[in-house]
Enzyme design. Sequence first.
Site, PDB file in Angstrom:
ATOM      1  N   ALA A 139       0.781  -1.139  -0.106  1.00  0.00           N
ATOM      2  CA  ALA A 139       0.015   0.001   0.140  1.00  0.00           C
ATOM      3  C   ALA A 139       0.909   1.321   0.026  1.00  0.00           C
ATOM      4  O   ALA A 139       1.832   1.295   0.714  1.00  0.00           O
ATOM      5  CB  ALA A 139      -0.966  -0.030   1.532  1.00  0.00           C
ATOM      6  N   THR A 184       2.794  -0.206   9.831  1.00  0.00           N
ATOM      7  CA  THR A 184       3.560  -0.946   8.889  1.00  0.00           C
ATOM      8  C   THR A 184       4.858  -1.537   9.488  1.00  0.00           C
ATOM      9  O   THR A 184       5.735  -2.169   8.973  1.00  0.00           O
ATOM     10  CB  THR A 184       4.270  -0.110   7.808  1.00  0.00           C
ATOM     11  N   GLY A 221      25.939  -7.159  18.560  1.00  0.00           N
ATOM     12  CA  GLY A 221      24.844  -6.585  19.594  1.00  0.00           C
ATOM     13  C   GLY A 221      24.193  -7.316  20.543  1.00  0.00           C
ATOM     14  O   GLY A 221      23.698  -8.481  20.188  1.00  0.00           O
ATOM     15  N   GLY A 279      19.353  -3.238  16.296  1.00  0.00           N
ATOM     16  CA  GLY A 279      18.147  -2.324  16.471  1.00  0.00           C
ATOM     17  C   GLY A 279      17.199  -2.523  15.306  1.00  0.00           C
ATOM     18  O   GLY A 279      17.569  -3.247  14.582  1.00  0.00           O
ATOM     19  N   HIS A 309       0.002 -22.782  46.163  1.00  0.00           N
ATOM     20  CA  HIS A 309       1.140 -23.275  46.767  1.00  0.00           C
ATOM     21  C   HIS A 309       1.046 -25.021  46.177  1.00  0.00           C
ATOM     22  O   HIS A 309      -0.049 -25.654  45.919  1.00  0.00           O
ATOM     23  CB  HIS A 309       1.323 -23.568  48.179  1.00  0.00           C
TER      24      HIS A 309
END
EC number: 1.8.1.4
Lengths: 449, 475
Positions: B121, B149, B186, B277, B450
Amino acid sequence: MVEFKLPDVGEGMHEGEILKVLVRPGEAVVQDQPVIEVQTDKVSAELSAPATGVVQEIRIAEGDTVEVGTVLLVIDTGAASGEGTEAKPTVTPVSAPEKQSTATVPARQGASRSLATPYVRQLAREMKIDIEQVSGTGPAGRVTEEDLRQFASAGQKRALQEVSATAFAAAPVNEPAEPARPVTPAAVSKTAEQEKPVQKQAASQASALPVGVGDHLIERLPLKGIRKKISEHMVKSVTVIPHVTSVDELEMDQLQALRERLKPHAEKKQLKLTFLPFFIKALVIALKEYPVMNASIDDATNEILLKRFYHIGIATDTPDGLIVPVIRDADRKSIFQLAAEIKQLAELARQGKLTLEQITGGTFTISNVGPIGGLQATPIINHPEVAILALHKMEKRWVVREEEGVIRQMMNISLSFDHRLIDGVTAVRFTNRIKELLEDPNLLFAEMV
Amino acid sequence: MVVGEIAIETDVVVIGGGPGGYAAAIRLGQLGQSVVLVEKEVLGGVCLNRGCIPSKALIHAAGEYHKLAGLGKLGIRLPDGSAAFHMPDWQAWKESVVAQLSQGVEQLCQANGVTVVKGSATFLSADRIGVETGGDFETYKFRQAIIATGSRPFAPKALAPDHERILDSTDLLNLQELPKSLAIIGGGYIGMELGMALAKLGTSVTVVEAAPGILPQTAPHLTQEVRKQAKKLGISVKTATKVEEISRSGDQVTLAVLSEPHGREELTVDKALVTIGRVPNTGDIGLGQAGVVIDEKGYIPVNAECRTNQPHIFAIGDVTPGPALAHRASKQGIVAAEVIAGLPSSVDSPYVPYVIFTDPPIAGVGLTPEEAKEQGYRVRTASFPYRANGKALVIDERDGFAEVVVEEDTHLLVGMHVVGADAPNLIGEGALALELAARVEDLALTIHPHPTLSEVWLEAAEAALGHAIHIVNKK
């Protein structure tokens, strides 16, 4: 941190009513973005953010009337750059830029975010209540459902008190321009639209407040906005000014013939020629001859202010209520120029686009209710002016001329005047002069500057 | 484009079928709006197809595989003493999970009257989009629009993936064969989650992180257990280290890295994964033609109603500033849909929980003690260790702790964090407690079942009040 105070947006304004708050705490705003809609003296104005940043705090609520200089909201200008980490900021925006677009710990809002469960928050939104304004009675100050209902109900009581305080002013036949003006459907729907939040609020606590007796429904609407302004203004006028009204009738045949002859010329200029411009011209001539009619009284100094300029207010019916745009220096404008200006101002008035300048500074007001009907009225003077002229319906009537009954186009005019300053004799002479000028328009043109 | 084209009219177009977009479309359908949902690939977006679901499928498989080694002490013996991991089988299983979810989304869209259009689109104006559907071009005229998007992995040019040896996370999750050695550029949550999973499956993993520590967005005291576990798994973690250069050398990849103590080093591995990122997908959808503004980083600023500067166009999820989290996108999608339908709705909660599927996992909501202090709160914190919880010992998950951050004066909870087994599930209680404006007493006085891991919250709350049962309380 920038405190945004209610500015003086025009002459003489000392307070304004908050119509709409367009932002929320935590929302990012850019400079010049409209943030608040305020209703000042008959003008609604959009106020823009003075700086770019994040709205830290909103100190007013919709419907509040606040004075010039009151802090409306606080903008954290450092928020965008990550500064401004002072103790307990009011709000941390949910969508504030994060350090990185991965899993980061979103900050909890500071202590002044009111405590409430998600359901209560949703309920507040539905009731159009700013939850930050509600004080909580729950554990640790949590806002409960009951607190919301109490808040809504208190708001209702406030609204009711306002209505009763000004009820007589809002009673029928109390407007200078439109004696017995019917409430138009447009006005009703507009009002209903404007007051939706409050109605919803009322509906949501229907069990707390009776809204009617049996089948007889009473709809309660707060007196606010332009209507409230009008009511305050009317109260002031009738309280301060001892009103006297004199009524006369005009024979309009000659003026009507003249108007018919001029119409095609006006149409060439794409103008609709009504009687009003002729009345303005005649009025201005008479005002120059009777300066006291174009005066005002300075109540503070006990002085009479004679104005040597002729700014004529034209009371105009708009969907929002009565607005009086002002034609400046009417004595220096031609009939066609006046017609053009009337058309322009009336359109702006109906669209609510008049500027403060366009509705202030009038020296004399004409209220033209002729098109709607009515025989005579007691128009209320537009304070601090000292007189007002209402024009009524033009119709064919039997009149006696030279011992014979004839049919003539007749129109009544009602002049209300401030009896502190104007004697009855002066007022009648003044209307006589207007009558003379309009019954024989040749004279009008002979006298015209 | 054809001159005089006929635009199909709809109330709302939603661009993007990820967890934000499809939630918005379904909610709009529920609210009686006509909706066109445009998705260029498969419904479900990054989360379902390339992110949350596939990566958690891998992490789960790796965790189960890794557990096998420790089963001996529980009395479980494998017949031939060893286990093997077959990547193609895992891929097939993952695909089946993804397909099932994706079909589910499709069915839900259908059931709610959402028209799903496959294609790309682009805004043609402020009230029209064009959708390219493999050769065809349709235009849609809308009254309101939602931009959803999403985002894509970011890599600077020097580290651009070739998708063969230098991979992004999508490539890694589609591998048919495990690399023998992998360098991860990273050490954020994606890098650490996938790195630990692959290490468990037998890959030799090196993590290179420019910041002084791994998971730099997470409080250091919460990441400590992960650092320890990474070491146990044999992951080489190089922090405060920058990648200077990356190059392919035959079947391998060589990284030149630079750090303060070690200077320049070279590292040769089978494959490299770049996870530094994500960037929003706002570049090529014609936002300019719609008059929608973006900030300098490409994000679309929105208000609490998710409106952009164009009041009839909304934006949600990763294209808006804020953490790129599926649950944030879904919330925004639902709010945008409700606002469009005229309901009073708002993204007004600061409590967006975060979950990190490392080993052990970390999850939290609200403020960490440091953040609370920075914001001017007087807080006390208390934590309760997993090793004092019966269920944790029973399932052999003794690493980790639960922590509550409590405002001193009011005893209101301002943050809850948990490191340890099942942390992502446990934080649900935290999110609810903070949303309900609970005091620490509310947590302490609630009967927790528990034996469960959820008791760590009970005990941490009691510890904050000075009377935990299963640890010695601080005087």
